[in-house]
Scaffold this active site. Structure first.
Site, PDB file in Angstrom:
ATOM      1  N   CYS A 161       0.947  -0.927   0.399  1.00 56.92           N
ATOM      2  CA  CYS A 161       0.342   0.093  -0.207  1.00 56.92           C
ATOM      3  C   CYS A 161       0.929   1.733  -0.519  1.00 56.92           C
ATOM      4  O   CYS A 161       1.040   2.506   0.821  1.00 56.92           O
ATOM      5  CB  CYS A 161      -1.186   0.650   1.261  1.00 56.92           C
ATOM      6  SG  CYS A 161      -2.079   1.461   0.505  1.00 56.92           S
ATOM      7  N   CYS A 338      -5.922   2.294  -4.685  1.00 61.86           N
ATOM      8  CA  CYS A 338      -4.899   2.966  -3.350  1.00 61.86           C
ATOM      9  C   CYS A 338      -6.260   3.979  -3.044  1.00 61.86           C
ATOM     10  O   CYS A 338      -5.808   4.398  -3.200  1.00 61.86           O
ATOM     11  CB  CYS A 338      -4.183   3.005  -3.364  1.00 61.86           C
ATOM     12  SG  CYS A 338      -2.794   3.610  -1.631  1.00 61.86           S
TER      13      CYS A 338
HETATM   14  P1  FAD Z   1      -0.711 -11.045   3.295  1.00 63.83           P
HETATM   15  O1  FAD Z   1      -2.039 -10.594   3.586  1.00 63.83           O
HETATM   16  O2  FAD Z   1       0.427 -10.265   4.384  1.00 63.83           O
HETATM   17  O3  FAD Z   1      -0.492 -12.311   4.114  1.00 63.83           O
HETATM   18  C1  FAD Z   1       1.229 -13.292   4.221  1.00 63.83           C
HETATM   19  C2  FAD Z   1       0.406 -14.309   4.440  1.00 63.83           C
HETATM   20  O4  FAD Z   1       1.939 -16.047   4.867  1.00 63.83           O
HETATM   21  C3  FAD Z   1       0.046 -14.102   6.170  1.00 63.83           C
HETATM   22  O5  FAD Z   1      -0.167 -14.468   6.667  1.00 63.83           O
HETATM   23  C4  FAD Z   1       1.573 -14.227   6.679  1.00 63.83           C
HETATM   24  O6  FAD Z   1       1.387 -15.892   8.298  1.00 63.83           O
HETATM   25  C5  FAD Z   1       2.285 -16.021   6.301  1.00 63.83           C
HETATM   26  N1  FAD Z   1       2.744 -16.126   6.040  1.00 63.83           N
HETATM   27  C6  FAD Z   1       4.566 -16.102   5.754  1.00 63.83           C
HETATM   28  N2  FAD Z   1       5.411 -16.300   6.057  1.00 63.83           N
HETATM   29  C7  FAD Z   1       5.369 -17.733   6.085  1.00 63.83           C
HETATM   30  C8  FAD Z   1       5.783 -19.088   5.675  1.00 63.83           C
HETATM   31  N3  FAD Z   1       7.484 -19.061   6.353  1.00 63.83           N
HETATM   32  N4  FAD Z   1       5.145 -20.069   5.556  1.00 63.83           N
HETATM   33  C9  FAD Z   1       4.050 -19.892   5.444  1.00 63.83           C
HETATM   34  N5  FAD Z   1       3.033 -19.003   5.198  1.00 63.83           N
HETATM   35  C10 FAD Z   1       3.966 -18.066   5.787  1.00 63.83           C
HETATM   36  N6  FAD Z   1      -4.276  -2.921   1.002  1.00 63.83           N
HETATM   37  C11 FAD Z   1      -5.969  -1.831  -0.197  1.00 63.83           C
HETATM   38  O7  FAD Z   1      -6.141  -2.708  -0.752  1.00 63.83           O
HETATM   39  N7  FAD Z   1      -5.875  -0.929   0.302  1.00 63.83           N
HETATM   40  C12 FAD Z   1      -5.977  -0.359   1.673  1.00 63.83           C
HETATM   41  O8  FAD Z   1      -5.986   0.909   1.895  1.00 63.83           O
HETATM   42  C13 FAD Z   1      -4.575  -0.399   2.416  1.00 63.83           C
HETATM   43  N8  FAD Z   1      -4.134  -0.855   3.113  1.00 63.83           N
HETATM   44  C14 FAD Z   1      -3.058  -0.865   3.970  1.00 63.83           C
HETATM   45  C15 FAD Z   1      -2.048  -0.456   5.259  1.00 63.83           C
HETATM   46  C16 FAD Z   1      -1.475  -0.566   5.995  1.00 63.83           C
HETATM   47  C17 FAD Z   1      -0.763   0.078   7.164  1.00 63.83           C
HETATM   48  C18 FAD Z   1      -0.776  -1.864   5.941  1.00 63.83           C
HETATM   49  C19 FAD Z   1      -0.132  -3.013   6.659  1.00 63.83           C
HETATM   50  C20 FAD Z   1      -1.041  -2.699   4.224  1.00 63.83           C
HETATM   51  C21 FAD Z   1      -2.190  -2.030   3.387  1.00 63.83           C
HETATM   52  N9  FAD Z   1      -2.783  -2.541   2.327  1.00 63.83           N
HETATM   53  C22 FAD Z   1      -3.906  -1.850   1.760  1.00 63.83           C
HETATM   54  C23 FAD Z   1      -2.056  -3.469   1.654  1.00 63.83           C
HETATM   55  C24 FAD Z   1      -3.022  -5.080   1.974  1.00 63.83           C
HETATM   56  O9  FAD Z   1      -2.626  -5.281   3.330  1.00 63.83           O
HETATM   57  C25 FAD Z   1      -1.429  -6.654   1.397  1.00 63.83           C
HETATM   58  O10 FAD Z   1      -1.380  -6.228   0.158  1.00 63.83           O
HETATM   59  C26 FAD Z   1      -2.632  -7.540   1.248  1.00 63.83           C
HETATM   60  O11 FAD Z   1      -3.114  -8.406   2.447  1.00 63.83           O
HETATM   61  C27 FAD Z   1      -1.410  -8.668   0.988  1.00 63.83           C
HETATM   62  O12 FAD Z   1      -1.905 -10.090   0.617  1.00 63.83           O
HETATM   63  P2  FAD Z   1      -0.885 -11.258   0.714  1.00 63.83           P
HETATM   64  O13 FAD Z   1      -1.960 -12.586   0.341  1.00 63.83           O
HETATM   65  O14 FAD Z   1      -0.250 -11.133  -0.466  1.00 63.83           O
HETATM   66  O15 FAD Z   1      -0.378 -10.988   2.120  1.00 63.83           O
END
Ligand code: FAD
Length: 394
Positions: A161, A338
């Site tokens: 983000c 965003c």
């Molecule tokens: P995540 O949701 O982070 O999931 C990754 C997963 O992998 C986690 O559950 C973790 O436990 C797991 N994992 C890690 N290592 C391992 C391992 N070795 N083995 C097995 N599992 C593991 N997005 C928007 O769309 N709009 C917004 O307004 C927005 N605002 C945000 C504000 C903040 C402050 C933050 C921090 C994020 C924001 N985001 C926003 C971004 C959004 O939250 C992320 O882009 C999204 O959650 C990414 O998804 P993901 O599945 O790639 O990663």
């Protein structure tokens, strides 16, 4: 069980969305999710938690409630990839084989890369919205700010983000006005980037917002050290390499981020360490049974949950085609979004694709600050996330 037809690594936004769609749309596949955490977080809410709008508990749910029925939950950390032999190894040494692999491991936050940050975080008015454990402290710092310098940083790396580092600043500034300390304070945005936002349409609005709020913009400023006891932040100017020290009364740090180390050191990584991926089909270019998604992927778009909402159906459709041995027809166009909060009750909803072309959902100009879009972020999007996206319905 030590082999699955589809193995999903990570049960965050991407992993659960893909799993839910696979189960809901197909019901037939043999699916497992490897995820060590017992909790699932709606991270976009943390911006509003840091500004005191919601308690942080509202962003947390039990992971078990979102593992789709029929899918197995392997409660472990992935530790090694062996894509040539189609298996992974967990930290406990368990070997799990697969026919198809979906990788949604998220982004790694490199707190340790800034000397002084780990030690200082959570005290001396050094805060960050980028962690569930820390996000409360942001609100404590904002609420108790009595004037002086409030510093907000943005690193020289990809972040999840890209708008979040400035959203909290606009909210804090708004709060400083309400609490009567704005006249005695200086708000600085020290960013390693060269401008406020990559897409011109939204950048123009944000430049006006920054001007209206009299925010002191310092670009090409890369945070390299925090000195908690002196309450100073040290930046390196990325063009001149000069070191610049800024004393602060509070600092909100957006830490540097990178691909998870286990990906960087695996045969699946691209040169920059992210999961290598075809940007349209979401298939790995070398290992055609591997499909990266979300923050850990090398997709050249802004890393958001909203982007995953559009990536997941493409990935699922192409994964099914791959299983059937058919050509991959679905294409992801780089859509990301965003919602940039510019104050309490104000939001600019940026939506764009790989070319930086706006791809707006609503029939009005989304580059204008609006209350309706703020309400969408605060109330409608969390519901869409928990009840729609994670259930395979949106
Ligand atoms: P995540 O949701 O982070 O999931 C990754 C997963 O992998 C986690 O559950 C973790 O436990 C797991 N994992 C890690 N290592 C391992 C391992 N070795 N083995 C097995 N599992 C593991 N997005 C928007 O769309 N709009 C917004 O307004 C927005 N605002 C945000 C504000 C903040 C402050 C933050 C921090 C994020 C924001 N985001 C926003 C971004 C959004 O939250 C992320 O882009 C999204 O959650 C990414 O998804 P993901 O599945 O790639 O990663």
């Amino acid at each position: 069980k030590d082999h699955y037809q589809v193995l999903i690594l990570g049960g965050g936004t991407a992993g659960i969305t893909v799993a839910a769609q696979l189960r809901r749309k197909l019901r037939i596949y043999d699916v497992a999710i490897v995820e060590p955490s017992t909790k699932h977080y709606y991270q976009p809410l943390w911006t509003l938690v840091g500004a005191g709008v919601f308690p942080k508990e509202q962003s947390e749910r039990e992971e078990s409630a979102f593992i789709p029925s029929g899918a197995d939950w392997i409660h472990e950390h992935v530790a090694e990839f062996h894509p040539a032999e189609n298996y992974i190894v967990t930290r406990q040494g368990r070997k799990i084989g697969y026919d198809f692999l979906v990788v949604g491991l998220g982004i790694q936050i490199d707190w340790g890369k800034i000397p002084g940050l780990k030690e200082g975080l959570g005290r001396q008015q050094i805060c960050s919205n980028y962690s569930y454990q820390q996000v409360d402290y942001t609100w404590e710092c904002v609420r108790n700010f009595k004037g002086g310098t409030a510093l907000f940083t943005m690193p020289n790396t990809a972040v999840k983000c890209g708008g979040a580092p400035q959203k909290i600043m606009y909210l804090a500034e708004d709060h400083f006005r309400r609490s009567g300390v704005r006249d005695k304070s200086q708000v600085i945005f020290a960013s390693a980037q060269g401008n406020l936002f990559a897409v011109e349409k939204y950048r123009k609005t944000l430049e006006k917002v920054a001007e209206r709020k009299a925010i002191n913009l310092r670009f090409k400023h890369n945070l390299v050290e925090v000195k908690p006891d002196a309450k100073e932040a040290v930046f390196e100017h990325l063009d001149t390499h000069e070191r610049i020290t800024i004393p602060f009364e509070m600092i909100h740090v957006t830490p540097p981020m990178s691909a998870p180390d286990i990906i960087k050191s695996s045969p699946l990584a691209n040169a920059a360490g992210w999961m290598d991926v075809d940007k349209y089909s979401l298939q790995h270019p070398k290992y055609p049974n591997v499909f990266p998604i979300g923050d850990c992927s090398g997709l050249p778009t802004s890393k958001t949950g909203a982007a995953i909402r559009k990536q997941a159906p493409v990935l699922v459709q192409n994964l099914i085609s791959a299983i059937k041995g058919e050509p991959l027809a679905a294409k992801y166009d780089g859509y990301t979004s965003c919602p940039i909060v510019t104050g309490y009750g104000k939001l600019v909803l940026a939506e764009f694709d790989y070319e930086g072309k706006p791809q707006e959902t609503f029939p009005f100009d989304q580059s204008k600050e609006r209350l309706s879009m703020y309400l969408l972020k605060a109330y409608a999007l969390p519901r869409l996330y928990w009840d729609g996206m994670l259930r395979g319905r949106a």
